[in-house]
Design a protein around this motif. Structure first.
Motif, short mmCIF file in Angstrom:
data_model
loop_
_atom_site.label_atom_id
_atom_site.label_comp_id
_atom_site.label_asym_id
_atom_site.label_seq_id
_atom_site.Cartn_x
_atom_site.Cartn_y
_atom_site.Cartn_z
N LEU A 142 -55.68 48.95 -0.19
CA LEU A 142 -54.69 48.06 -0.79
C LEU A 142 -53.30 48.33 -0.24
O LEU A 142 -52.56 47.39 0.10
N MET A 143 -52.92 49.61 -0.11
CA MET A 143 -51.60 49.93 0.43
C MET A 143 -51.49 49.49 1.88
O MET A 143 -50.42 49.03 2.33
N ALA A 144 -52.58 49.61 2.64
CA ALA A 144 -52.56 49.15 4.03
C ALA A 144 -52.37 47.64 4.10
O ALA A 144 -51.62 47.12 4.94
N ASP A 145 -53.06 46.90 3.19
CA ASP A 145 -52.89 45.44 3.15
C ASP A 145 -51.46 45.07 2.80
O ASP A 145 -50.88 44.13 3.37
N ILE A 146 -50.88 45.79 1.85
CA ILE A 146 -49.50 45.49 1.46
C ILE A 146 -48.55 45.72 2.63
O ILE A 146 -47.65 44.90 2.91
N THR A 147 -48.76 46.82 3.35
CA THR A 147 -47.92 47.11 4.51
C THR A 147 -48.06 46.03 5.58
O THR A 147 -47.07 45.58 6.18
N GLU A 148 -49.29 45.60 5.81
CA GLU A 148 -49.52 44.55 6.81
C GLU A 148 -48.86 43.25 6.41
O GLU A 148 -48.23 42.57 7.24
N GLN A 149 -48.96 42.88 5.14
CA GLN A 149 -48.34 41.65 4.67
C GLN A 149 -46.82 41.72 4.78
O GLN A 149 -46.16 40.72 5.09
N GLN A 150 -46.26 42.90 4.54
CA GLN A 150 -44.82 43.05 4.68
C GLN A 150 -44.40 42.87 6.13
O GLN A 150 -43.35 42.26 6.42
N GLU A 151 -45.20 43.42 7.05
CA GLU A 151 -44.88 43.24 8.47
C GLU A 151 -44.97 41.77 8.88
O GLU A 151 -44.12 41.28 9.63
N VAL A 152 -45.98 41.07 8.37
CA VAL A 152 -46.11 39.64 8.67
C VAL A 152 -44.92 38.88 8.12
O VAL A 152 -44.35 37.98 8.78
N ALA A 153 -44.51 39.22 6.89
CA ALA A 153 -43.36 38.54 6.29
C ALA A 153 -42.09 38.79 7.10
O ALA A 153 -41.26 37.89 7.28
N GLN A 154 -41.93 40.02 7.62
CA GLN A 154 -40.76 40.33 8.43
C GLN A 154 -40.78 39.54 9.73
O GLN A 154 -39.75 39.03 10.20
N GLN A 155 -41.96 39.42 10.34
CA GLN A 155 -42.08 38.63 11.57
C GLN A 155 -41.74 37.17 11.31
O GLN A 155 -41.09 36.51 12.13
N ILE A 156 -42.21 36.64 10.20
CA ILE A 156 -41.91 35.24 9.86
C ILE A 156 -40.42 35.05 9.67
O ILE A 156 -39.81 34.07 10.13
N SER A 157 -39.77 36.02 8.96
CA SER A 157 -38.33 35.92 8.74
C SER A 157 -37.58 35.96 10.07
O SER A 157 -36.62 35.20 10.27
N ASP A 158 -38.01 36.83 10.98
CA ASP A 158 -37.36 36.91 12.28
C ASP A 158 -37.54 35.61 13.06
O ASP A 158 -36.60 35.14 13.72
N ALA A 159 -38.72 35.05 12.98
CA ALA A 159 -38.98 33.79 13.71
C ALA A 159 -38.15 32.65 13.14
O ALA A 159 -37.63 31.80 13.88
N ILE A 160 -38.01 32.61 11.82
CA ILE A 160 -37.24 31.53 11.21
C ILE A 160 -35.76 31.67 11.54
O ILE A 160 -35.05 30.67 11.78
N SER A 161 -35.25 32.89 11.56
CA SER A 161 -33.82 33.10 11.81
C SER A 161 -33.45 32.99 13.28
O SER A 161 -32.27 32.94 13.62
N ARG A 162 -34.43 32.98 14.19
CA ARG A 162 -34.14 32.89 15.62
C ARG A 162 -33.74 31.46 15.97
O ARG A 162 -34.41 30.50 15.58
N PRO A 163 -32.61 31.24 16.71
CA PRO A 163 -32.21 29.86 17.06
C PRO A 163 -33.23 29.20 17.98
O PRO A 163 -33.77 29.82 18.89
N VAL A 164 -33.46 27.93 17.69
CA VAL A 164 -34.48 27.18 18.44
C VAL A 164 -33.78 26.12 19.28
O VAL A 164 -32.95 25.35 18.78
#
Length: 236
Positions: A142-164
């Protein structure tokens, strides 16, 4: 030899022994700690009253011995003997009372400790029941899944904030080279046009009038008009 082979008297004794063993083997239920403590307190109250009674009797015998004194030596000695026996009884009562108090305190402490142990046992059982459905491996997963989901959420945030950008992607190095060429062309154009510039004629300033105003009293209205007229002619 069986019971049938024994004489009647011997068989009766044997049956009686068996019955007495069964009766003696049955253990009586002892008092609870609360009952024992209550009984000890009641006995302590009795002994305290006995202490007070003995102390009063000792004082009475002492007064009796003083009263008789040398007048009735025999009565005084008897009073002192009774006083001595009462003091012995008082000392025994004090020792017994101390023993009862010590025993009562020991039972109270044992009762408290037993209650604490029962509480701790219940707490341990409750904790065990709370964790009985938990598996350490599942917790790690469960803790590994939570860590993975947090990393995915961070990647999504970085992708959204990157100028297109829209359209084709332009290489920034090419833009810098083009800008440098434009700067070189502009610099060469400035160098060529430096010698072709004509010199601008100097600005002619009006000459200072040579006419001096006469010094004297302040001019009147007519004189002011004349001075303004001369100034207008000079300017034109």
């Amino acid at each position: 030899m069986t019971e049938m082979d024994l004489p009647p008297r011997e068989a009766q004794k044997q049956r009686g022994g068996v019955v007495s063993q069964k009766a003696g083997g049955k253990k009586e239920k002892g008092p609870t700690p609360e009952e024992a403590i209550q009984k000890l307190k009641e006995t302590e109250k009795i002994l305290i009253k006995k202490q007070e009674f003995l102390e009063q009797k000792i004082q009475q015998e002492l007064q009796m011995a003083k009263k008789h004194g040398i007048k009735n030596k025999r009565a005084a000695l008897q009073a002192l003997r009774r006083k001595k026996r009462l003091e012995q009884q008082l000392a025994q009562t004090d020792g017994t009372l101390s023993t009862l108090e010590f025993q009562r305190e020991a039972i109270e402490n044992a009762t408290t400790n037993a209650e604490v142990l029962r509480t701790m046992e219940l707490a341990a059982q409750g904790m065990k029941k709370a964790y009985q459905d938990m598996d350490i491996d599942k917790v790690d997963e469960l803790m590994a899944d939570i860590t993975e989901q947090q990393e995915v959420a961070q990647q999504i945030s970085d992708a959204i904030s990157r100028p297109v950008g829209f359209g084709d992607v332009v290489d920034e190095d090419e833009l810098l080279e083009e800008l440098e060429e434009l700067e070189q062309e502009e610099l060469a154009r400035d160098l060529l046009t430096v010698g072709d510039k004509e010199e601008e004629p100097p600005i002619e300033l009006p000459s200072v009038p040579s006419t001096h105003l006469p010094a004297g009293p302040a001019p009147e209205a007519g004189e002011d008009e004349e001075a303004l007229k001369q100034l207008a002619e000079w300017v034109s």
